[in-house]
Design an enzyme around this catalytic site. Structure first.
Site, PDB file in Angstrom:
ATOM      1  N   ASN A  43       3.329   8.555   4.983  1.00  0.00           N
ATOM      2  CA  ASN A  43       2.346   9.476   5.080  1.00  0.00           C
ATOM      3  C   ASN A  43       2.560  10.499   6.285  1.00  0.00           C
ATOM      4  O   ASN A  43       3.499  10.331   6.962  1.00  0.00           O
ATOM      5  CB  ASN A  43       1.119   8.468   5.613  1.00  0.00           C
ATOM      6  CG  ASN A  43       0.587   7.463   4.454  1.00  0.00           C
ATOM      7  OD1 ASN A  43       0.521   6.352   4.647  1.00  0.00           O
ATOM      8  ND2 ASN A  43       0.274   8.125   3.272  1.00  0.00           N
TER       9      ASN A  43
ATOM     10  N   LYS B 192      -6.360  -0.848  -6.671  1.00  0.00           N
ATOM     11  CA  LYS B 192      -7.610  -0.688  -5.658  1.00  0.00           C
ATOM     12  C   LYS B 192      -8.704  -0.385  -6.909  1.00  0.00           C
ATOM     13  O   LYS B 192      -9.629  -0.963  -6.793  1.00  0.00           O
ATOM     14  CB  LYS B 192      -7.369   0.706  -4.803  1.00  0.00           C
ATOM     15  CG  LYS B 192      -6.624   0.546  -3.843  1.00  0.00           C
ATOM     16  CD  LYS B 192      -7.019  -0.756  -2.706  1.00  0.00           C
ATOM     17  CE  LYS B 192      -6.290  -0.814  -1.519  1.00  0.00           C
ATOM     18  NZ  LYS B 192      -6.386  -2.062  -0.666  1.00  0.00           N
TER      19      LYS B 192
ATOM     20  N   LYS C 205       0.843  -1.175   0.028  1.00  0.00           N
ATOM     21  CA  LYS C 205       0.143   0.058   0.012  1.00  0.00           C
ATOM     22  C   LYS C 205       0.632   1.113   0.044  1.00  0.00           C
ATOM     23  O   LYS C 205       0.336   2.332   0.289  1.00  0.00           O
ATOM     24  CB  LYS C 205      -1.159   0.053   1.317  1.00  0.00           C
ATOM     25  CG  LYS C 205      -0.113  -0.110   2.420  1.00  0.00           C
ATOM     26  CD  LYS C 205      -1.068   0.529   3.650  1.00  0.00           C
ATOM     27  CE  LYS C 205      -0.056   1.122   4.594  1.00  0.00           C
ATOM     28  NZ  LYS C 205      -0.650   2.190   5.402  1.00  0.00           N
TER      29      LYS C 205
ATOM     30  N   SER D 273      -9.975   2.516  -1.537  1.00  0.00           N
ATOM     31  CA  SER D 273      -9.418   3.963  -1.224  1.00  0.00           C
ATOM     32  C   SER D 273      -9.728   4.987  -2.016  1.00  0.00           C
ATOM     33  O   SER D 273     -10.118   4.823  -3.258  1.00  0.00           O
ATOM     34  CB  SER D 273      -7.827   3.618  -1.492  1.00  0.00           C
ATOM     35  OG  SER D 273      -7.167   5.060  -1.305  1.00  0.00           O
TER      36      SER D 273
ATOM     37  N   TYR E  70      -0.513   1.646  -7.265  1.00  0.00           N
ATOM     38  CA  TYR E  70      -1.051   1.241  -6.006  1.00  0.00           C
ATOM     39  C   TYR E  70      -2.393   1.742  -6.167  1.00  0.00           C
ATOM     40  O   TYR E  70      -3.501   0.955  -6.101  1.00  0.00           O
ATOM     41  CB  TYR E  70      -0.631   1.922  -4.681  1.00  0.00           C
ATOM     42  CG  TYR E  70      -1.538   1.963  -3.643  1.00  0.00           C
ATOM     43  CD1 TYR E  70      -2.256   3.078  -3.254  1.00  0.00           C
ATOM     44  CD2 TYR E  70      -1.942   0.760  -2.815  1.00  0.00           C
ATOM     45  CE1 TYR E  70      -3.329   3.198  -2.292  1.00  0.00           C
ATOM     46  CE2 TYR E  70      -2.852   0.809  -1.859  1.00  0.00           C
ATOM     47  CZ  TYR E  70      -3.298   1.734  -1.677  1.00  0.00           C
ATOM     48  OH  TYR E  70      -4.435   1.806  -0.718  1.00  0.00           O
TER      49      TYR E  70
HETATM   50  C1  WQD Z   1      -1.231  13.733   3.368  1.00  0.00           C
HETATM   51  C2  WQD Z   1      -0.920  15.434   3.153  1.00  0.00           C
HETATM   52  C3  WQD Z   1       0.781  15.729   1.476  1.00  0.00           C
HETATM   53  C4  WQD Z   1       3.846  13.707   4.167  1.00  0.00           C
HETATM   54  C5  WQD Z   1      -2.200   8.433   0.809  1.00  0.00           C
HETATM   55  C6  WQD Z   1      -2.532   7.458  -0.142  1.00  0.00           C
HETATM   56  C7  WQD Z   1      -3.904   7.026   0.016  1.00  0.00           C
HETATM   57  C8  WQD Z   1      -3.905   6.468   1.494  1.00  0.00           C
HETATM   58  C9  WQD Z   1      -3.689   7.582   2.690  1.00  0.00           C
HETATM   59  C10 WQD Z   1      -3.408   4.106   1.328  1.00  0.00           C
HETATM   60  C11 WQD Z   1      -0.626  15.720   1.507  1.00  0.00           C
HETATM   61  C12 WQD Z   1       1.298  16.081   3.121  1.00  0.00           C
HETATM   62  C13 WQD Z   1       2.968  13.990   3.647  1.00  0.00           C
HETATM   63  C14 WQD Z   1       4.946  14.567   4.477  1.00  0.00           C
HETATM   64  C15 WQD Z   1       3.624  16.264   3.977  1.00  0.00           C
HETATM   65  N1  WQD Z   1      -3.005   5.318   1.686  1.00  0.00           N
HETATM   66  N2  WQD Z   1       2.711  15.518   3.371  1.00  0.00           N
HETATM   67  N3  WQD Z   1       4.606  15.704   4.218  1.00  0.00           N
HETATM   68  O1  WQD Z   1      -1.423  11.328  -0.249  1.00  0.00           O
HETATM   69  O2  WQD Z   1      -3.489  11.908   1.022  1.00  0.00           O
HETATM   70  O3  WQD Z   1      -2.928   9.490   0.848  1.00  0.00           O
HETATM   71  O4  WQD Z   1      -2.169   7.862   2.137  1.00  0.00           O
HETATM   72  O5  WQD Z   1      -4.678   3.661   1.019  1.00  0.00           O
HETATM   73  O6  WQD Z   1      -4.340   5.989  -0.909  1.00  0.00           O
HETATM   74  O7  WQD Z   1      -2.562   8.289  -1.416  1.00  0.00           O
HETATM   75  O8  WQD Z   1      -2.009  10.970   2.443  1.00  0.00           O
HETATM   76  O9  WQD Z   1      -0.348  11.200   4.445  1.00  0.00           O
HETATM   77  O10 WQD Z   1       0.470  10.990   2.357  1.00  0.00           O
HETATM   78  O11 WQD Z   1      -0.250  13.080   2.609  1.00  0.00           O
HETATM   79  O12 WQD Z   1       3.487  17.682   3.540  1.00  0.00           O
HETATM   80  O13 WQD Z   1       6.001  14.046   4.812  1.00  0.00           O
HETATM   81  O14 WQD Z   1       0.140  15.641   3.838  1.00  0.00           O
HETATM   82  O15 WQD Z   1       1.381  16.488   0.565  1.00  0.00           O
HETATM   83  O16 WQD Z   1      -1.190  17.016   1.493  1.00  0.00           O
HETATM   84  P1  WQD Z   1      -2.281  11.059   1.149  1.00  0.00           P
HETATM   85  P2  WQD Z   1      -0.574  11.417   2.886  1.00  0.00           P
END
Ligand code: WQD
Length: 336
Positions: free
Chosen positions: A198, A152, A83, A123, A148
């Protein structure tokens, strides 16, 4: 008995807790490639019951068939899968083969054992990037920005086609938004291997001192404070949605899709400030470039899950950060 594939993982272990609390018997299959069996000891500490566990890769048809032969399984919740969005871009073949084989092998073995009820961990990544917000279950899907997300999306196509071919099947597709937080006991939580992709787990590792600062991926988006806005949902709310989804699957036929979110958007800086309140420390951060593929704003329309599943998220951002911090401070190195 409910089979939970990937049940030793972050969302899977929380789902085991809520299923047991709801009175279900639970059996878990997991190949432990990205999780620890210790999470099931913690499930037992929380609920008093340890799920039956088989160290099995869902892609291994013979081994999975043996599990179905030994246990009288009525319904399945399918979490097992790779994931990490970024990793999927580097390793598309592993993601397509693992995630799609797992879904197809599972459905073959379910068919052989006449198991008709399935809840699939989908997702919000299946939604196309050009939708207006909030996203409803009718919003455009496809044109995924990473392998990924495609797995899904393609998984959903497989399940929808199976329901057309067999009207006796009942499949619920849950499109998660951003699962965060941990069980209030601090005994189970998110335990990413390596550098967290994340936001919340990265922030929690800064708070515990494992990382020295957060990099905010862009502050020039068209959002209130310029940073990315997402729909963060407490993992216990999400786990409880799975109990409702299993019950729905057991009482309906056909394929049904539900968004599982809070319907509320929070920015990266909202998360940083909420986490600072939860842990009582400053979270140092720098502003970096945007991350490829990121959208400015993503959040759910939750009407359908509310009206049909009876699901409404209970926990707010403050509780998500407080519970995440308790897990992180009680387990600085995760389950290790
Ligand atoms: C959230 C926000 C980043 C990390 C992803 C997958 C989704 C699900 C959830 C599996 C964004 C910002 C992040 C960092 C940052 N996963 N960020 N600095 O991208 O919304 O979703 O995770 O199912 O499918 O796509 O989540 O937590 O990666 O990012 O600024 O070190 O935080 O730009 O705005 P995302 P995220």
């Amino acid at each position: 008995m409910i089979l939970v594939t990937g049940g030793t993982g972050f969302i899977g272990s929380h789902a085991c807790v809520e299923l047991i609390n709801a009175g279900f018997d639970v059996v878990v299959v997991d190949n432990l490639v990205n999780s620890h069996e210790k999470s099931l000891d913690r499930v037992q500490q929380i609920t008093g019951k340890r799920p039956l566990f088989f160290n099995v890769d869902v892609c291994d048809e013979k081994a999975l068939d043996d599990v179905f032969s030994q246990c009288s399984i009525d319904s399945v919740i399918h979490f097992a899968g790779l994931k990490a969005v970024g990793e999927s871009v580097q390793k598309p073949l592993e993601y397509f083969s693992n995630n799609l084989d797992a879904s197809m092998v599972l459905c073959k073995v379910m068919r052989k054992h006449n198991v008709k009820n399935l809840v699939f961990s989908s997702s919000a990544t299946v939604y196309s990037g050009d939708n207006t917000m909030p996203l409803t279950e009718q919003s455009k899907t496809g044109n995924c920005t990473n392998p990924y997300g495609w797995t899904k999306y393609m998984g959903e196509q497989i399940f929808k086609a199976l329901c057309v071919a067999d009207s006796d099947l009942s499949i619920v597709l849950l499109r998660y938004f951003n699962p965060v937080g941990a069980h209030e006991s601090g005994l189970i939580g998110e335990d990413p291997q390596g550098i967290p992709n994340n936001l919340m787990p990265y922030v929690s590792q800064v708070a515990i001192g494992r990382r020295d600062h957060l990099t905010v991926f862009g502050d020039d988006y068209d959002t209130p404070d310029g940073t990315g806005v997402r729909d963060y949902i407490h993992v216990v709310d999400l786990a409880q949605a799975h109990v409702l989804a299993v019950r729905y699957a057991q009482n309906h036929k056909g394929c049904e899709v539900f968004n599982i979110g809070t319907g509320k958007g929070s920015s990266v800086l909202d998360i940083v400030h909420a986490y600072e309140k939860a842990c009582g420390k400053k979270i140092p951060y720098v502003i970096g470039p945007r991350r490829a593929g990121d959208l400015a704003t993503v959040y759910a329309d939750t009407k359908k899950a509310n009206e049909i599943l009876g699901f409404k998220a209970k926990y707010d951002l403050e509780r998500m950060c407080a519970d995440s911090w308790r897990w992180q401070s009680m387990n600085p190195k995760g389950f290790e």
